[in-house]
Design an enzyme around this catalytic site. Structure first.
Site, short mmCIF file in Angstrom:
data_model
loop_
_atom_site.label_atom_id
_atom_site.label_comp_id
_atom_site.label_asym_id
_atom_site.label_seq_id
_atom_site.Cartn_x
_atom_site.Cartn_y
_atom_site.Cartn_z
N ASP A 1 1.16 7.87 13.95
CA ASP A 1 0.96 7.05 15.14
C ASP A 1 2.27 6.52 15.72
OD1 ASP A 1 1.37 5.29 13.05
OD2 ASP A 1 -0.58 4.30 13.21
N ASP B 1 1.04 5.32 0.41
CA ASP B 1 0.41 6.55 0.88
C ASP B 1 1.34 7.72 0.61
OD1 ASP B 1 -1.66 4.99 1.82
OD2 ASP B 1 -0.83 4.84 3.84
N ASP C 1 0.85 -1.19 0.00
CA ASP C 1 0.00 0.00 0.00
C ASP C 1 0.88 1.24 0.00
OD1 ASP C 1 -2.39 -1.53 0.15
OD2 ASP C 1 -2.01 -1.83 2.29
#
Length: 453
Positions: A146, A67, A65
């Site tokens: 995070d 981003d 993925d």
């Protein structure tokens, strides 16, 4: 007044790894992600790959993925890409679609100001971020991430990696560390507790002590998360190739009871339940490793089965026939589970079929065996039966019978059936016709289980 994130209100200059000091190369990256980066840069915007794709690339794991973080606003990103769509209200992000691949583009997030308009930033009374659309600089954005290992930025302008939070050091230590004050960050978004367990299991990392400490006390915050979102998180937890380690982490930190309270209650009653769940997760990991498909229907069937058996036993003790008790127990369990994680019908119907087949598989006389074998979920029901036997819920024998039955010609099958002396007692009544069609039931409030597991 700015609201600092945890105990890191400001950052020094980033640590920069030039191209010759790291292992991430453009050959490992999605061509579509690179197109997004180059177009944003050409338009005069900053743009970086960030998060799991950078982390995994540095660990030698093929990134999946991709981003992108940028100083362009969502509207400015959308204006550059005809194939872009702005989604979300809580967090406005842009999805740039290239066929089946979606590149997620987020604007650098900034620290909140007490005077921010509620349409841009808003928190609940418990500290949860209900809206977070305050834009900032890249160093502020790094603080809003995070975990430190997810706050590494890769630039195609100079092919360097930028690290404001010590993520490179934590990668080397194989340590998962939350950025800022853990309690504040978990209250902002309780799902971060699940992400901590998931990343630790997937990467084989240790959760830093300060990051792990508040989880067991803050676990009930998950009860405020919408069931639909938690369903998606459960799939991420158990379909990442490290389901067994993830499950054990959830149990250790008191999170499993928040996701599957009905199963948590059954674990202390059914001696075989833990073994069955762990074996199901081992099988799931193996299938993923071999590139085989895994359906959430089978996963949920295994996770919730101990609760179905527990409830069915209780109903039978009250005098209800076994088949009807099974049907009602299944409905009860699903109804309670839906208050915690949603289960789309495309998965709940097959799940119920798998459960119903557990009553049909012992009934083999006459034409029943062939009727069961013709069921579209037979293979899943058969695999589920083997799982139950391997866990010790059932004595071995029935699974072996079905294994052999599938390999024989018709005449030999008839011989096997003729040798059946008796079938399990209590299953002679017809199975309810509505067993695979759950009915709508009254919602029950989500409860807070006892602290710890």
């Amino acid at each position: 007044m700015k609201t600092p994130v945890g105990d890191q209100a400001s950052l020094s200059a980033p640590r920069i790894l030039p191209r010759d000091e790291h292992s991430l190369s453009r050959g490992m990256l999605s061509e579509n992600a690179l197109k997004v980066l180059y177009r944003l840069n050409k338009a005069g915007f900053q743009a970086y790959l960030v998060g799991g794709c950078v982390r995994d690339g540095l660990l030698g794991i093929t990134p999946k993925d991709f981003d992108v973080a940028t100083d362009a606003t969502p509207d400015e990103v959308k204006a550059l890409f005809r194939n872009a769509m702005i989604i979300g209200r809580r967090f406005r992000i842009v999805h740039v679609r290239f066929g089946r691949e979606i590149i997620e583009v987020t604007t650098f997030r900034g620290q909140h100001d007490d005077e921010d308009d509620v349409s841009r930033a808003h928190r609940s009374a418990t500290g949860m971020l209900l809206r977070d659309n305050v834009w900032g600089s890249i160093d502020e954005d790094a603080l809003r991430r995070d975990f430190t290992v997810n706050a590494l930025y890769y630039s195609v302008a100079d092919f360097s990696i930028y690290d404001w939070t010590g993520g490179i050091d934590d990668l080397e230590r194989r340590q998962l560390k939350l950025i800022g004050d853990p309690e504040v960050r978990y209250r902002e978004d309780p799902v971060r507790m699940l992400r901590a367990i998931r990343f630790a299991g997937k990467l084989g990392f240790k959760i830093e002590e300060r990051t792990a400490a508040p989880i067991i006390d803050l676990a009930p915050l998950l009860l405020s998360i919408p069931p639909a979102r938690l369903f998606e998180e459960v799939l991420k937890l158990f379909l990442n190739g490290a389901a067994l380690e993830t499950y054990r982490g959830l149990r250790e930190h008191g999170l499993f009871a928040m996701l599957f309270p009905v199963t948590f209650d059954a674990l202390s009653v059914m001696p075989w339940a833990e073994t069955m769940i762990e074996q199901a997760l081992v099988n799931t990991d193996q299938r993923i490793l071999e590139g085989k498909p895994v359906t959430p229907a089978f996963l949920y069937a295994a996770l919730l089965w101990p609760a179905v058996v527990m409830d069915a036993n209780a109903l039978e003790e009250e005098g209800m026939p076994p088949a009807l008790a099974h049907q009602q127990a299944a409905q009860q369990v699903i109804s309670r589970q839906l208050q915690h994680t949603s289960i789309p019908k495309r998965f709940s119907f097959p799940m119920r079929d798998i459960w119903e087949l557990q009553l049909r598989l012992p009934r083999r006389k006459g034409k029943r065996a062939d009727q069961v074998m013709s069921h579209p979920r037979f293979r899943a029901g058969y695999d589920f039966l083997l799982l139950r036997e391997s866990a010790g819920e059932l004595a071995a024998g029935l699974g072996e019978w079905w294994t052999r039955y599938q390999t024989l010609e018709d005449a030999e099958r008839r011989g096997m059936i003729s040798q059946i002396v008796h079938e399990p007692a209590g299953l002679d009544e017809p199975l309810p016709e509505t067993a695979s069609k759950p009915t709508r039931s009254r919602r029950r409030p989500r409860r807070r289980p006892p602290r710890g597991e």
